[in-house]
Design a protein around this motif. Structure first.
Motif, PDB file in Angstrom:
ATOM      1  N   GLY A  69       0.836  -1.204   0.000  1.00 42.02           N
ATOM      2  CA  GLY A  69       0.000   0.000   0.000  1.00 42.02           C
ATOM      3  C   GLY A  69       0.862   1.242   0.000  1.00 42.02           C
ATOM      4  O   GLY A  69       2.043   1.192   0.370  1.00 42.02           O
ATOM      5  N   ASN A  70       0.292   2.361  -0.452  1.00 39.91           N
ATOM      6  CA  ASN A  70       1.058   3.601  -0.612  1.00 39.91           C
ATOM      7  C   ASN A  70       0.790   4.629   0.490  1.00 39.91           C
ATOM      8  O   ASN A  70       1.303   5.737   0.432  1.00 39.91           O
ATOM      9  N   GLU A  71      -0.027   4.285   1.452  1.00 39.26           N
ATOM     10  CA  GLU A  71      -0.358   5.215   2.536  1.00 39.26           C
ATOM     11  C   GLU A  71       0.295   4.758   3.833  1.00 39.26           C
ATOM     12  O   GLU A  71       0.452   3.560   4.034  1.00 39.26           O
ATOM     13  N   PRO A  72       0.593   5.679   4.743  1.00 39.68           N
ATOM     14  CA  PRO A  72       0.517   7.133   4.613  1.00 39.68           C
ATOM     15  C   PRO A  72       1.598   7.696   3.696  1.00 39.68           C
ATOM     16  O   PRO A  72       2.604   7.051   3.462  1.00 39.68           O
ATOM     17  N   ARG A  73       1.364   8.896   3.202  1.00 37.84           N
ATOM     18  CA  ARG A  73       2.286   9.500   2.229  1.00 37.84           C
ATOM     19  C   ARG A  73       3.297  10.436   2.856  1.00 37.84           C
ATOM     20  O   ARG A  73       4.174  10.954   2.160  1.00 37.84           O
ATOM     21  N   ARG A  74       3.127  10.681   4.144  1.00 33.99           N
ATOM     22  CA  ARG A  74       4.021  11.649   4.761  1.00 33.99           C
ATOM     23  C   ARG A  74       4.448  11.198   6.154  1.00 33.99           C
ATOM     24  O   ARG A  74       3.627  10.705   6.914  1.00 33.99           O
ATOM     25  N   TRP A  75       5.728  11.380   6.449  1.00 32.65           N
ATOM     26  CA  TRP A  75       6.255  10.978   7.741  1.00 32.65           C
ATOM     27  C   TRP A  75       5.759  11.894   8.843  1.00 32.65           C
ATOM     28  O   TRP A  75       5.676  13.112   8.670  1.00 32.65           O
TER      29      TRP A  75
ATOM     30  N   ILE B 269      11.171   4.574  -2.179  1.00 33.49           N
ATOM     31  CA  ILE B 269      11.130   6.011  -2.496  1.00 33.49           C
ATOM     32  C   ILE B 269      12.020   6.345  -3.696  1.00 33.49           C
ATOM     33  O   ILE B 269      13.087   5.758  -3.899  1.00 33.49           O
ATOM     34  N   ARG B 270      11.532   7.251  -4.530  1.00 34.28           N
ATOM     35  CA  ARG B 270      12.389   7.892  -5.540  1.00 34.28           C
ATOM     36  C   ARG B 270      12.219   9.409  -5.424  1.00 34.28           C
ATOM     37  O   ARG B 270      13.180  10.135  -5.336  1.00 34.28           O
ATOM     38  N   ALA B 271      10.962   9.847  -5.414  1.00 32.62           N
ATOM     39  CA  ALA B 271      10.709  11.284  -5.388  1.00 32.62           C
ATOM     40  C   ALA B 271       9.935  11.672  -4.141  1.00 32.62           C
ATOM     41  O   ALA B 271       9.135  10.900  -3.629  1.00 32.62           O
ATOM     42  N   CYS B 272      10.181  12.891  -3.675  1.00 27.97           N
ATOM     43  CA  CYS B 272       9.395  13.427  -2.567  1.00 27.97           C
ATOM     44  C   CYS B 272       9.391  14.944  -2.681  1.00 27.97           C
ATOM     45  O   CYS B 272      10.033  15.525  -3.557  1.00 27.97           O
TER      46      CYS B 272
ATOM     47  N   ASP C  62       6.054  10.253  -3.335  1.00 23.57           N
ATOM     48  CA  ASP C  62       5.324   9.741  -4.504  1.00 23.57           C
ATOM     49  C   ASP C  62       5.929   8.389  -4.863  1.00 23.57           C
ATOM     50  O   ASP C  62       7.072   8.311  -5.311  1.00 23.57           O
ATOM     51  N   LEU C  63       5.146   7.334  -4.665  1.00 24.27           N
ATOM     52  CA  LEU C  63       5.682   5.992  -4.892  1.00 24.27           C
ATOM     53  C   LEU C  63       5.394   5.488  -6.291  1.00 24.27           C
ATOM     54  O   LEU C  63       5.739   4.367  -6.634  1.00 24.27           O
ATOM     55  N   LYS C  64       4.759   6.318  -7.113  1.00 31.69           N
ATOM     56  CA  LYS C  64       4.397   5.841  -8.454  1.00 31.69           C
ATOM     57  C   LYS C  64       5.441   6.202  -9.496  1.00 31.69           C
ATOM     58  O   LYS C  64       5.550   5.553 -10.522  1.00 31.69           O
ATOM     59  N   LEU C  65       6.204   7.258  -9.237  1.00 33.37           N
ATOM     60  CA  LEU C  65       7.163   7.700 -10.238  1.00 33.37           C
ATOM     61  C   LEU C  65       8.268   6.668 -10.460  1.00 33.37           C
ATOM     62  O   LEU C  65       8.841   6.162  -9.507  1.00 33.37           O
TER      63      LEU C  65
ATOM     64  N   TRP D  64       7.926  18.066  -6.800  1.00 28.82           N
ATOM     65  CA  TRP D  64       8.558  16.751  -6.683  1.00 28.82           C
ATOM     66  C   TRP D  64      10.016  16.826  -7.100  1.00 28.82           C
ATOM     67  O   TRP D  64      10.351  17.477  -8.086  1.00 28.82           O
ATOM     68  N   MET D  65      10.855  16.157  -6.356  1.00 31.46           N
ATOM     69  CA  MET D  65      12.278  16.098  -6.697  1.00 31.46           C
ATOM     70  C   MET D  65      12.846  14.786  -6.181  1.00 31.46           C
ATOM     71  O   MET D  65      12.242  14.153  -5.318  1.00 31.46           O
TER      72      MET D  65
END
Ligand SMILES: [Mn+2]
Length: 272
Positions: free
Chosen positions: A154-160, A180-183, A190-193, A204-205
């Protein structure tokens, strides 16, 4: 003695053997830092790494965790591109899986000021916090592998958030360390990039480009992002050069980083 960091193997065992020859690896003195994702998509390699385990420091990657879930969580479905059945059916399956279960999600060497994770970390995390969060996950994984492996997807939660608890907390830590790649600068993930960093648009970077991230004084060693490729800076070493996708397998001497990286070309068909 030499310490060599090597990118994601993903079952590329022939290339791994060739790379060990190319760096003149000596099992009586050298250490291998493997960035995780030892398995999947490629032909096979866990037996070889396991045989070298006295020389290996590694970290769990998303594919390694997926293998454990397939093995132990009833109902976990193999993906079409998975190539894990051979390990799951191997005579030494239990030995390999138990060894994998004992591997950490972060390797911190305070003496050399190195931190290795599979994918990356969020900008808010210090090296000390990262090591402690990785231990939290490893402890939970060993205490009740089935429970954690069942709930890690799962991709949630999105923020620490320091106040995250229970499985949400563990899932976020796993997602950061292994996917992780981008945040954003605020640490939203963002776990989809999956593409190259040039595809990213602000806010995003790449996680390591966030200005003043709390880990920037330590060398971060990681893999996972094949579209990023080899990045060598004084405080950064990205090593996934996409061997399983037809790229190359790469080794860097951690104690002599000015030396050019050693690469062997992939024998896999080019697919991306
Ligand atoms: Mn990965």
């Amino acid at each position: 003695m030499a310490r060599w960091a090597i990118g994601d193997l993903q079952g590329c065992d022939d290339e791994f053997s060739q790379l060990l020859d190319a760096i003149r690896f000596r099992s009586d003195s050298d250490q291998l830092w493997l960035t995780g994702d030892l398995v999947n998509r490629g032909p096979l390699s866990l037996q070889h790494v396991h045989a070298l385990r006295a020389n290996v420091s590694t970290v769990l990657g998303n594919h390694d965790l997926h293998l454990l879930a397939l093995a132990w969580v009833p109902g976990t479905r193999q993906r079409k591109s998975d190539t894990l059945q051979e390990i799951l059916s191997a005579a030494d399956r239990d030995t390999l899986l138990e060894w994998l279960l004992q591997q950490p999600l972060a390797q911190h060497d305070a003496g050399s000021n190195d931190l290795m994770v599979h994918a990356g970390i969020v900008p808010q995390w210090t090296v000390t916090l990262t090591a402690s969060l990785a231990t939290e996950v490893a402890d939970a994984l060993r205490r009740d592998p089935v429970d954690l492996l069942t709930h890690m997807y799962g991709n949630e939660p999105r923020r620490w958030d320091d106040s995250l608890q229970g499985l949400d907390r563990l899932r976020f830590i796993i997602n950061a360390l292994t996917r992780i790649r981008a945040c954003t600068a605020a640490g939203e993930v963002d776990l989809k990039l999956k593409g190259p960093p040039t595809d990213l648009e602000l806010p995003w970077m790449p996680w390591f480009e966030v200005p003043d991230r709390n880990s920037k004084r330590t060398r971060l060693i990681f893999g996972h992002w094949s579209a990023l490729g080899l990045v060598q800076r004084s405080n950064l070493l990205a090593l996934d050069t996409g061997c399983v996708w037809g790229g190359a397998l790469t080794a860097v001497n951690l104690d002599d980083p000015g030396r050019p990286a050693v690469t062997v070309p992939s024998r896999q068909p080019r697919s991306v």
